[in-house]
Every structure is written in C-alpha cells, then in structure tokens.
Design an enzyme around this catalytic site. Structure first.
Site, PDB file in Angstrom:
ATOM      1  N   HIS A 174       0.794  -1.310   0.071  1.00  0.00           N
ATOM      2  CA  HIS A 174      -0.051   0.178  -0.054  1.00  0.00           C
ATOM      3  C   HIS A 174       0.862   1.132  -0.022  1.00  0.00           C
ATOM      4  O   HIS A 174       2.203   1.174   0.050  1.00  0.00           O
ATOM      5  CB  HIS A 174      -0.810  -0.020   1.147  1.00  0.00           C
ATOM      6  CG  HIS A 174      -0.308  -0.034   2.588  1.00  0.00           C
ATOM      7  ND1 HIS A 174       0.355   1.091   3.094  1.00  0.00           N
ATOM      8  CD2 HIS A 174      -0.011  -1.113   3.549  1.00  0.00           C
ATOM      9  CE1 HIS A 174       0.807   0.805   4.265  1.00  0.00           C
ATOM     10  NE2 HIS A 174       0.849  -0.318   4.530  1.00  0.00           N
ATOM     11  N   CYS A 190       3.210  -4.959   6.781  1.00  0.00           N
ATOM     12  CA  CYS A 190       2.660  -4.614   5.345  1.00  0.00           C
ATOM     13  C   CYS A 190       3.991  -3.888   4.500  1.00  0.00           C
ATOM     14  O   CYS A 190       4.797  -3.520   5.204  1.00  0.00           O
ATOM     15  CB  CYS A 190       1.572  -3.511   5.460  1.00  0.00           C
ATOM     16  SG  CYS A 190       0.183  -4.228   6.014  1.00  0.00           S
TER      17      CYS A 190
END
Length: 254
Positions: A174, A190
């Site tokens: 992301h 992440c």
C-alpha cells in the site's frame, strides 16, 4: 385663523403617515432578512457561492525525487526466473521488484516490517482498492489501544492512495502518508511505497499476481541498467485527492 391650523394639522398627519409607512417597510425588510438568515440562506443580492471544489486537486507527483537515489523507481537488470508480472519483495534491502521480462525489472523502494514483524512466503493479490478505508486488525489494536477502530480513506490515511491485498492475510502492499518511512523497517508486516510509486505499481498489476516475499536474510542484488538511467516515468500522472481524513502518524502502525 382656523383654516391654516387645519391645513397644518392635515400636513402633519400626512407626514406622520408617510414616516410610519417607511418605517413599516424597513421593519418588514429587516424581518425578511432575519427570517432568511435563520433558514440558512441570504437574500439574493447578498448571496455568495462556495468555491467549486468538485475537481479533486492532484497529489504532488515528485515524491520519488525526495527519496535517496537507491530508493527511487528505476529499471534494473534482473536475471531470476520469475514470470513477467511477478512481484518480488527484497525485505533485507527494502526493495520491491516488478518483473518486466527480458532480464529486466522495475525496482521500487519500500518500507517493510520492523523487528519481529518481518515475514516471508508466497501470496497472490486478491483485491485492489483506491484510497482504501483502514480497519486496524484486533491484534494491532491490542498492541496500540489508541488507534482508531476505523479510518476513512483519504490523504491522511496510513494506507495511502492505493492498496493491494495479499491472499486472505492481513498484509497489504500500500501507499503511505509519510514518505520518510520508505527504506526503513517500520511496519507491522505490510509493504509500503510512496503514493506516487504505489499508484504506478497499482496500474501494472492484476488480480492473481504472484507476490514472493523473501526472508530478511535472503537479499537480491540487481544492478540498475546504465543505458536506461535512474528514473522511470510513472504510468499515473495524477491522483485524486480522495476523501479527507484525520492524519495519523504511521511510524508504528500497519
């Protein structure tokens, strides 16, 4: 002597009536304006119109230039055997490779998991989202109770402009609202890129794309191609502003 007095009195009455009429008109106008204001609008001659904010301003498109040279998006020589379109995460060197084929790959600088939160394995992209909402998982909230339970997508959201979800896990590739975290071990697992870079990658990948995350100890060494320079023009030249949201520091989240 009585006639002039009568005339004066008649004139005085007419004058008084005229004054009273003008006063009533002014009072009526005042009441109309007050009533209009109480209803949330102004008389037509005083009406002003809000600026046209329907056109979303573009996000600055030079985030990549703020990164150290080694973390800027660039084409590199790449001699591994993965199929074109595969994503390789070089955790130890904080790089993401998008395999182009023909011995080449696009290399992006990324932020990865902090100590104790790195991981490795093979996943596929099962979902893509623009300006995604953020729902911190229960485990993260347990570690950081001050986190919001929900945050709407937008420039202040820690997930940034785009997100690509990995399998059924809680991990994502992301964007970020803090480009200074690129190249660092900062997340809860992440993989993050600048908003400019994640929009570029988002435009290239498809659902089902294979993502290989290498252990921190297994690093790749890919050499930038000298005949292609150090920069790659992004596919996406502008980003929508998204919905406005509170800004949250991201040094210790997602």
């Amino acid at each position: 002597m009585t006639q002039p007095v009568t005339g004066d009195r008649s004139l005085s009455r007419r004058t008084a009536s005229l004054i009273a009429g003008v006063a009533l008109v002014l009072v009526a106008l005042g009441l109309t304006a007050a009533h209009a204001q109480s209803l949330g609008y102004a008389p037509a001659e005083q009406q002003t119109f809000p600026p046209d904010d329907t056109a979303a301003p573009a996000v600055a498109q030079d985030e990549d230039a703020l990164l150290p040279d080694r973390l800027r998006r660039t084409i590199v020589n790449y001699d591994r055997r993965e199929a074109p379109g595969t994503i390789i995460i070089d955790t130890g060197n904080t790089y993401l490779y998008y395999v182009l084929g023909g011995g080449r790959a696009l290399r992006y600088g990324v932020g990865v998991g902090r100590e104790g939160f790195t991981w490795s394995g093979v996943q596929t992209i099962t979902r893509k989202a623009e300006w995604p909402d953020w729902h911190p998982p229960a485990q993260m909230i347990a570690r950081q109770p001050y986190l919001p339970r929900f945050m709407a997508g937008g420039p202040g959201n820690p997930l940034g402009a785009r997100a690509m979800y990995l399998g059924s896990s809680e991990y994502r590739i992301h964007g970020t609202n803090d480009p200074t975290t690129i190249g660092k071990f900062v997340s809860s697992g992440c993989i993050r890129l600048t908003n400019e870079d994640v929009a570029d990658l988002f435009s290239r990948v498809q659902l089902g794309t294979k993502v290989v995350v290498l252990p921190k100890s297994a690093s790749l060494q890919a050499r930038a191609m000298p005949d292609r320079g150090q920069r790659v023009a992004p596919r996406v030249t502008s980003l929508p502003s998204g919905r406005q949201a509170m800004s949250l520091p991201v040094a210790a989240v997602n």
